[in-house]
Design an enzyme around this catalytic site. Structure first.
Site, short mmCIF file in Angstrom:
data_model
loop_
_atom_site.label_atom_id
_atom_site.label_comp_id
_atom_site.label_asym_id
_atom_site.label_seq_id
_atom_site.Cartn_x
_atom_site.Cartn_y
_atom_site.Cartn_z
N SER A 147 0.87 -1.18 0.00
CA SER A 147 0.00 0.00 0.00
C SER A 147 0.90 1.22 0.00
O SER A 147 2.08 1.13 0.31
CB SER A 147 -0.84 -0.02 1.29
OG SER A 147 -1.47 1.22 1.51
N TYR A 160 -2.61 -0.84 10.68
CA TYR A 160 -2.61 -1.11 9.24
C TYR A 160 -1.25 -0.78 8.61
O TYR A 160 -0.68 -1.58 7.86
CB TYR A 160 -3.71 -0.27 8.58
CG TYR A 160 -3.82 -0.45 7.08
CD1 TYR A 160 -4.49 -1.54 6.55
CD2 TYR A 160 -3.27 0.48 6.20
CE1 TYR A 160 -4.60 -1.71 5.17
CE2 TYR A 160 -3.38 0.33 4.83
CZ TYR A 160 -4.05 -0.77 4.32
OH TYR A 160 -4.16 -0.94 2.96
N1 LIG Z 1 -8.65 0.05 -1.79
C1 LIG Z 1 -7.50 0.70 -1.73
O1 LIG Z 1 -7.39 1.85 -2.16
C2 LIG Z 1 -6.29 0.04 -1.13
C3 LIG Z 1 -5.13 0.83 -0.97
C4 LIG Z 1 -3.99 0.24 -0.50
C5 LIG Z 1 -3.96 -1.13 -0.21
N2 LIG Z 1 -5.11 -1.87 -0.35
C6 LIG Z 1 -5.04 -3.29 -0.02
O2 LIG Z 1 -5.72 -4.06 -1.00
C7 LIG Z 1 -6.24 -5.25 -0.41
C8 LIG Z 1 -7.72 -5.38 -0.75
O3 LIG Z 1 -8.39 -4.28 -0.16
P1 LIG Z 1 -9.81 -3.76 -0.66
O4 LIG Z 1 -9.74 -2.29 -0.69
O5 LIG Z 1 -10.23 -4.49 -1.85
O6 LIG Z 1 -10.69 -4.18 0.61
P2 LIG Z 1 -12.13 -4.88 0.71
O7 LIG Z 1 -12.52 -4.73 2.14
O8 LIG Z 1 -13.03 -4.37 -0.35
O9 LIG Z 1 -11.82 -6.42 0.38
C9 LIG Z 1 -11.07 -7.24 1.23
C10 LIG Z 1 -11.55 -8.67 1.07
O10 LIG Z 1 -10.75 -9.51 1.94
C11 LIG Z 1 -11.61 -10.44 2.57
N3 LIG Z 1 -11.04 -10.90 3.83
C12 LIG Z 1 -10.95 -10.24 5.01
N4 LIG Z 1 -10.42 -11.03 5.94
C13 LIG Z 1 -10.12 -12.19 5.34
C14 LIG Z 1 -9.54 -13.40 5.79
N5 LIG Z 1 -9.18 -13.57 7.07
N6 LIG Z 1 -9.36 -14.42 4.90
C15 LIG Z 1 -9.77 -14.27 3.61
N7 LIG Z 1 -10.36 -13.16 3.13
C16 LIG Z 1 -10.51 -12.13 3.99
C17 LIG Z 1 -12.91 -9.67 2.78
O11 LIG Z 1 -14.02 -10.57 3.01
C18 LIG Z 1 -13.02 -8.89 1.48
O12 LIG Z 1 -13.71 -9.61 0.49
C19 LIG Z 1 -5.95 -5.14 1.08
O13 LIG Z 1 -4.78 -5.85 1.39
C20 LIG Z 1 -5.72 -3.65 1.28
O14 LIG Z 1 -4.91 -3.36 2.37
C21 LIG Z 1 -6.27 -1.30 -0.80
#
Ligand SMILES: NC(=O)c1ccc[n+]([C@@H]2O[C@H](COP(=O)([O-])OP(=O)(O)OC[C@H]3O[C@@H](n4cnc5c(N)ncnc54)[C@H](O)[C@@H]3O)[C@@H](O)[C@H]2O)c1
Length: 284
Positions: A147, A160
């Site tokens: 991230s 985080y």
């Molecule tokens: N959205 C952004 O802008 C952003 C920015 C930086 C990093 N990220 C990273 O991208 C990744 C996805 O994030 P997102 O924004 O899509 O979030 P989101 O909350 O939309 O999706 C996360 C998914 O992970 C699943 N999950 C949670 N705990 C779990 C577990 N123990 N085992 C299996 N699945 C599990 C959830 O059910 C969900 O479907 C994360 O690692 C997040 O830190 C996202």
């Protein structure tokens, strides 16, 4: 033909946390490119819905329920994938959660969950799948979700941020380990700037201190106003992974800005300070 169609036109993609958000976007895109997608998530309805959507669009996908915070669950998962689908060409360790609150106010269970999902989920995903990849001897690609928070700090997103710094370091070491051992496995660090997902939704905040609500609302609004569309982000990410890039930023200009600030902080060895935008975000 663009490189992503060339590299990912077939084979098996395993994506954790693919029941929503970035994981779901990557699952849909991997299917469009021609891959069979294993849609893994802790949420059965989420995983099943995404897999069903992919199949309805003519692709191949199967939902599997996996809790990435449990190393042995990832062992079972890797064995199941190997038996049922064969060699994995693309593994994306994507599942992650946000946790907001002062370090000392976050309950121990929430700290554990954050570290276990965000760090150990990635580490044990690699530990469980790589031996199968090495045994097959085939070229494979691994992307781990870091991230912008992997290069910066932000009070109240401490839990985080700690996990994303750890994943970034893990991916860098892993890349070098693959190089040292001449393994045919490419490693990428995926660095989303801001991609529109439900990561800041209140429902994901169970176990957080009360004060987290305001920060979640601000971040959710910011994401809605300035976030990149999911399909665009997923396309960019798979293009860069296919091109063999280690740095896979959805918004490279954000990565550059944040890393420049980090470099300056380390060069000057000044005390940590907050940028004006961060102060505004935190309401101080
Ligand atoms: N959205 C952004 O802008 C952003 C920015 C930086 C990093 N990220 C990273 O991208 C990744 C996805 O994030 P997102 O924004 O899509 O979030 P989101 O909350 O939309 O999706 C996360 C998914 O992970 C699943 N999950 C949670 N705990 C779990 C577990 N123990 N085992 C299996 N699945 C599990 C959830 O059910 C969900 O479907 C994360 O690692 C997040 O830190 C996202």
């Amino acid at each position: 033909m663009s490189k992503d169609f060339e590299v990912f036109s077939g084979g098996v993609a395993v994506i954790t946390g693919a029941g929503s958000g970035i994981g779901a976007g990557l699952a849909r895109r991997a299917s469009e490119l021609g891959m069979t997608v294993v849609v893994a998530d802790i949420s059965r309805p989420g995983a099943e819905q995404v897999a069903a959507e992919i199949r309805a669009a003519g692709g191949k996908a199967e939902a599997v329920v996996v809790d990435v915070s449990q190393p042995e669950a990832l062992d079972h998962f890797a064995a199941l994938v190997n038996e049922r689908f064969g060699d994995v060409r693309l593994l994306i360790n994507n599942a992650g959660i946000e946790t907001i609150g002062y370090a000392w106010e976050i309950p121990a269970a929430r700290w554990e969950a954050t570290l276990n999902i965000n760090i150990h989920g990635v580490v044990h995903g690699v530990r469980a799948f790589v031996p199968y990849m090495l045994k097959s001897g085939k070229e494979a690609w691994i992307g781990n979700l870091s991230s912008i928070g992997g290069f910066s700090v932000m009070p109240t997103q401490t839990a985080y941020v700690v996990t994303k710094h750890a994943v970034q370091a893990f991916s860098e070491c892993l890349y070098l380990e693959m190089e040292m051992t001449k393994a045919p496995i490419h490693v990428s660090s995926i660095i989303p700037g801001m991609i529109k997902t439900g990561i800041f939704d209140a429902a994901a905040g169970a176990g957080e201190p009360e004060g987290a609500t305001r920060h979640r609302t601000v971040m959710r609004e910011l994401m809605a106003a300035h976030g990149m569309e999911l399909a665009d982000g997923a396309k960019i990410i798979l293009e860069k992974i296919a091109a063999g890039e280690f740095w896979v930023s959805s918004q490279p200009e954000m990565t550059e800005q944040v890393t420049a600030g980090r470099i300056e902080f380390m060069r000057t060895q000044a005390a940590p300070t907050l940028a004006p935008q961060a102060k505004q975000l935190l309401g101080i």
